[in-house]
Design a protein around this motif. Structure first.
Motif, PDB file in Angstrom:
ATOM      1  N   ASN A   1       0.229  -1.510  -0.069  1.00  0.00           N
ATOM      2  CA  ASN A   1       0.080   0.455   0.161  1.00  0.00           C
ATOM      3  C   ASN A   1       1.031   1.104  -0.338  1.00  0.00           C
ATOM      4  OD1 ASN A   1      -1.610   2.101   1.925  1.00  0.00           O
ATOM      5  ND2 ASN A   1      -2.917   0.933   1.216  1.00  0.00           N
ATOM      6  N   ASP A   2       0.566   2.032  -0.953  1.00  0.00           N
ATOM      7  CA  ASP A   2       0.899   3.353  -1.051  1.00  0.00           C
ATOM      8  C   ASP A   2       2.129   4.264   0.413  1.00  0.00           C
ATOM      9  OD1 ASP A   2       2.815   4.960  -2.626  1.00  0.00           O
ATOM     10  OD2 ASP A   2       0.952   5.982  -3.486  1.00  0.00           O
ATOM     11  N   TRP A   3       0.611   4.418   0.687  1.00  0.00           N
ATOM     12  CA  TRP A   3       0.298   5.092   2.101  1.00  0.00           C
ATOM     13  C   TRP A   3       1.323   4.388   3.470  1.00  0.00           C
ATOM     14  CZ3 TRP A   3      -0.594  10.066   3.164  1.00  0.00           C
ATOM     15  CH2 TRP A   3      -1.477  10.251   1.720  1.00  0.00           C
ATOM     16  N   LEU A   4       1.347   2.968   3.725  1.00  0.00           N
ATOM     17  CA  LEU A   4       1.892   2.365   4.997  1.00  0.00           C
ATOM     18  C   LEU A   4       3.537   2.084   3.918  1.00  0.00           C
ATOM     19  CD1 LEU A   4       2.384   0.403   6.686  1.00  0.00           C
ATOM     20  CD2 LEU A   4       2.088  -1.507   5.314  1.00  0.00           C
ATOM     21  N   ALA A   5       3.937   2.207   3.529  1.00  0.00           N
ATOM     22  CA  ALA A   5       5.553   2.508   2.259  1.00  0.00           C
ATOM     23  C   ALA A   5       6.304   3.574   2.248  1.00  0.00           C
ATOM     24  CB  ALA A   5       5.088   2.022   0.769  1.00  0.00           C
ATOM     25  N   VAL A   6       5.394   4.357   1.978  1.00  0.00           N
ATOM     26  CA  VAL A   6       5.641   5.971   2.844  1.00  0.00           C
ATOM     27  C   VAL A   6       5.689   5.728   4.108  1.00  0.00           C
ATOM     28  CG1 VAL A   6       4.969   8.430   2.559  1.00  0.00           C
ATOM     29  CG2 VAL A   6       4.647   7.218   0.312  1.00  0.00           C
ATOM     30  N   ALA A   7       5.503   5.556   5.483  1.00  0.00           N
ATOM     31  CA  ALA A   7       5.336   5.681   6.453  1.00  0.00           C
ATOM     32  C   ALA A   7       6.790   4.908   6.684  1.00  0.00           C
ATOM     33  CB  ALA A   7       4.166   4.714   7.101  1.00  0.00           C
ATOM     34  N   ILE A   8       6.143   3.401   6.340  1.00  0.00           N
ATOM     35  CA  ILE A   8       7.947   2.652   6.613  1.00  0.00           C
ATOM     36  C   ILE A   8       9.569   3.431   6.092  1.00  0.00           C
ATOM     37  CG2 ILE A   8       8.911   0.502   6.028  1.00  0.00           C
ATOM     38  CD1 ILE A   8       6.492  -0.644   5.648  1.00  0.00           C
ATOM     39  N   ALA A   9       8.828   3.654   4.790  1.00  0.00           N
ATOM     40  CA  ALA A   9      10.627   4.700   4.398  1.00  0.00           C
ATOM     41  C   ALA A   9      10.540   5.984   5.170  1.00  0.00           C
ATOM     42  CB  ALA A   9       9.644   5.586   3.221  1.00  0.00           C
ATOM     43  N   LEU A  10       9.460   6.862   6.160  1.00  0.00           N
ATOM     44  CA  LEU A  10       9.915   7.574   6.911  1.00  0.00           C
ATOM     45  C   LEU A  10      10.739   7.487   8.472  1.00  0.00           C
ATOM     46  CD1 LEU A  10       6.884   9.877   6.471  1.00  0.00           C
ATOM     47  CD2 LEU A  10       8.725  10.432   5.771  1.00  0.00           C
ATOM     48  N   LEU A  11       9.798   5.945   8.636  1.00  0.00           N
ATOM     49  CA  LEU A  11      10.650   5.563   9.956  1.00  0.00           C
ATOM     50  C   LEU A  11      11.947   5.080   9.207  1.00  0.00           C
ATOM     51  CD1 LEU A  11       6.867   3.499  10.634  1.00  0.00           C
ATOM     52  CD2 LEU A  11       8.273   5.201  11.794  1.00  0.00           C
ATOM     53  N   SER A  12      12.329   4.636   8.410  1.00  0.00           N
ATOM     54  CA  SER A  12      13.904   3.763   8.301  1.00  0.00           C
ATOM     55  C   SER A  12      14.787   5.352   8.674  1.00  0.00           C
ATOM     56  CB  SER A  12      13.926   3.253   6.666  1.00  0.00           C
ATOM     57  OG  SER A  12      13.745   4.534   5.800  1.00  0.00           O
ATOM     58  N   GLY A  13      14.083   6.917   8.105  1.00  0.00           N
ATOM     59  CA  GLY A  13      15.249   7.773   8.211  1.00  0.00           C
ATOM     60  C   GLY A  13      15.250   8.333   9.770  1.00  0.00           C
ATOM     61  N   LEU A  14      14.052   7.769  10.370  1.00  0.00           N
ATOM     62  CA  LEU A  14      14.196   8.101  11.782  1.00  0.00           C
ATOM     63  C   LEU A  14      15.338   6.602  12.094  1.00  0.00           C
ATOM     64  CD1 LEU A  14      12.841   9.523  14.833  1.00  0.00           C
ATOM     65  CD2 LEU A  14      11.031   7.650  14.504  1.00  0.00           C
ATOM     66  N   ALA A  15      14.897   5.822  11.536  1.00  0.00           N
ATOM     67  CA  ALA A  15      15.728   5.050  13.084  1.00  0.00           C
ATOM     68  C   ALA A  15      17.183   5.255  12.178  1.00  0.00           C
ATOM     69  CB  ALA A  15      15.156   3.348  12.008  1.00  0.00           C
TER      70      ALA A  15
ATOM     71  N   GLY B   1      17.011  12.451  10.317  1.00  0.00           N
ATOM     72  CA  GLY B   1      16.686  11.185   9.881  1.00  0.00           C
ATOM     73  C   GLY B   1      15.623  11.339   8.982  1.00  0.00           C
ATOM     74  N   MET B   2      14.531  11.271   9.725  1.00  0.00           N
ATOM     75  CA  MET B   2      13.302  12.069   9.155  1.00  0.00           C
ATOM     76  C   MET B   2      13.127  12.268   7.875  1.00  0.00           C
ATOM     77  SD  MET B   2       9.758  10.949  10.981  1.00  0.00           S
ATOM     78  CE  MET B   2      10.173  12.860  11.792  1.00  0.00           C
TER      79      MET B   2
END
Length: 445
Positions: A147-161, A342-343
């Motif tokens: 899902n597009d929204w979920l992929a975007v959210a995970i991308a932001l969380l990856s930057g945060l991590a 990062g996020m």
């Protein structure tokens, strides 16, 4: 030290007055007359003089090195005049929209850098983290159908991590931020290339969230004027609430006339921009990218100026040891700031992917890092820590993109753009250094 915190020198009239006591047996009226008079902030007396008083206060600040955003505004005016005289399309609707759209992605990344610079540190990994964020979204959404929204959210969380990881190495282990983020710059670039595979790029699907980040425009004219109205009302409300709060605390506050004048200036600027974006010729309306960029700025500014965490960031940037002795968890503040950087870098990477048509192995490389840091510094954030504003990211990025847009209209080569941008960055650092030295000489550092 500010005027509000200075104490009278021994032997001054203020101290003599405070030490004077009424003779024994004196009347209550005599005792009251002998009581020390309350101190009056000289800035209140200056403002009561009207325009002359404001000019006096302005010249005092300039002589004391408190330039604020003045050099940036003067620079923007000069840039606009020079390029408009060279090409009358510079201030057209399409040109202004291009400046806004191309400023959004790098500008969001610069917001994170502002927080890092206020700490007195540096983050060299933002370009690579942006590339990883775009690659994570592309692999999950485009290659694996998430899902597009979920992929975007995970991308932001990856930057945060990734940002939090940098912060842990810096704050807990003691590795210098320069070394940690330089290692991140190299390591995450390799991760980005590995994730994208042998082809090295994944195209953005049509009509998706990422494509719309820079490709969607609100064509209804009411959108641009509505955003301008919201911005003006919000600015006026913030000034009024600040004045009310300062009055309640018996602190000097801006008079109503100054609030009205400031609001009027902001209103003229906002509605002029809205009018330009809605011009019939070449106009596409209000860019979604600009709306999202402003939303990030508003939230980040609120965090920096109106929350305990924001005040702690400035305290740590001013003096980490003093902040620690005041009970601030310095390590926690540093880790969160690098996580925030990062996020926001990952979020900005999605905008860059939108502009370039997909996630590529070169996304975030080249001059991305330099432009992001330059935007924060040119906008007025100090490289020496403890001083800066979130809105520096907007001002600095507008300066950079305006120069690039103007030179593109004139057909100048990219190497000329690099040299001019470098000269502007050097000028900003020189102004910051001279300003700090002047403030130190004036006793305001």
């Amino acid at each position: 030290m500010s005027d509000l915190t200075k104490t009278p020198e021994p032997g001054t009239p203020a101290e003599q007055s405070a030490a004077t006591k009424a003779p024994a047996g004196a009347s209550p009226a005599a005792e009251q007359s002998a009581a020390p008079l309350p101190a009056v902030d000289p800035r209140l007396l200056v403002r009561e003089e009207g325009l002359k008083g404001y000019w006096t206060e302005f010249t005092r600040k300039v002589r004391g090195g408190e330039l604020g955003s003045l050099p940036v505004f003067i620079g923007l005016i000069v840039i606009a005049i020079v390029f408009q005289l060279q090409n009358d399309k510079f201030l057209s609707a399409s040109s202004v929209a291009n400046i806004a759209v191309y400023s959004a992605g790098l500008g969001i990344m610069a917001v994170g850098i502002v927080f890092v610079l206020i700490l007195g540190e540096i983050d060299l990994s933002v370009g690579s983290v942006a590339g990883v964020g775009a690659a994570v979204w592309a692999v999950l959404n485009v290659s694996n159908g998430m899902n597009d929204w979920l992929a975007v959210a995970i991308a932001l969380l990856s930057g945060l991590a990734l940002g939090l990881l940098h912060g842990v190495f810096f704050a807990k282990i003691g590795v210098p931020a320069f070394v940690v983020t330089l290692a991140g710059f190299l390591g995450w670039s390799g991760l980005q290339i590995w994730m994208l595979g042998s082809e090295g790029s994944i195209n953005t699907p049509s009509g998706g969230i990422v494509e719309n980040l820079t490709g969607y425009y609100f064509e209804d004219k009411a959108a641009a004027y509505g955003l301008a109205l919201v911005a003006v009302l919000g600015y006026a409300a913030s000034l009024l609430l600040d004045a009310k709060r300062r009055k309640a605390a018996s602190l000097p506050s801006r008079p109503t006339s100054e609030i009205v004048l400031r609001t009027a200036v902001v209103a003229v600027f906002c509605f002029v921009v809205a009018y330009v974006l809605n011009e019939p010729e070449g106009a596409r309306g209000l860019p979604l990218a600009l709306v999202l960029f402003l939303a990030v700025l508003v939230v980040a500014d609120f965090v920096a100026r109106r929350t305990t965490f924001g005040r702690q960031v400035f305290a740590v940037g001013g003096s980490a040891e003093a902040a620690r002795r005041a009970g601030i968890n310095v390590d926690r503040v540093r880790i969160i700031v690098f996580g925030l950087s990062g996020m926001l870098a990952a979020f900005g990477g999605l905008f860059v992917a939108s502009l370039s048509g997909g996630a590529t192995k070169n996304l975030g490389s080249g001059n991305t890092l330099m432009l992001v840091i330059a935007a924060a510094v040119i906008g007025g954030t100090s490289l020496f820590g403890g001083r800066g504003k979130v809105w520096s990211a907007l001002l600095g990025m507008i300066v950079i993109q305006s120069i690039q847009q103007g030179l593109n209209l004139l057909g100048m080569a990219s190497e000329i753009q690099y040299m001019i941008t470098g000269a502007v960055l050097l000028a900003a650092v020189v102004i910051d250094s001279v300003s700090r030295r002047t403030q130190k000489t004036a006793g305001r550092a």
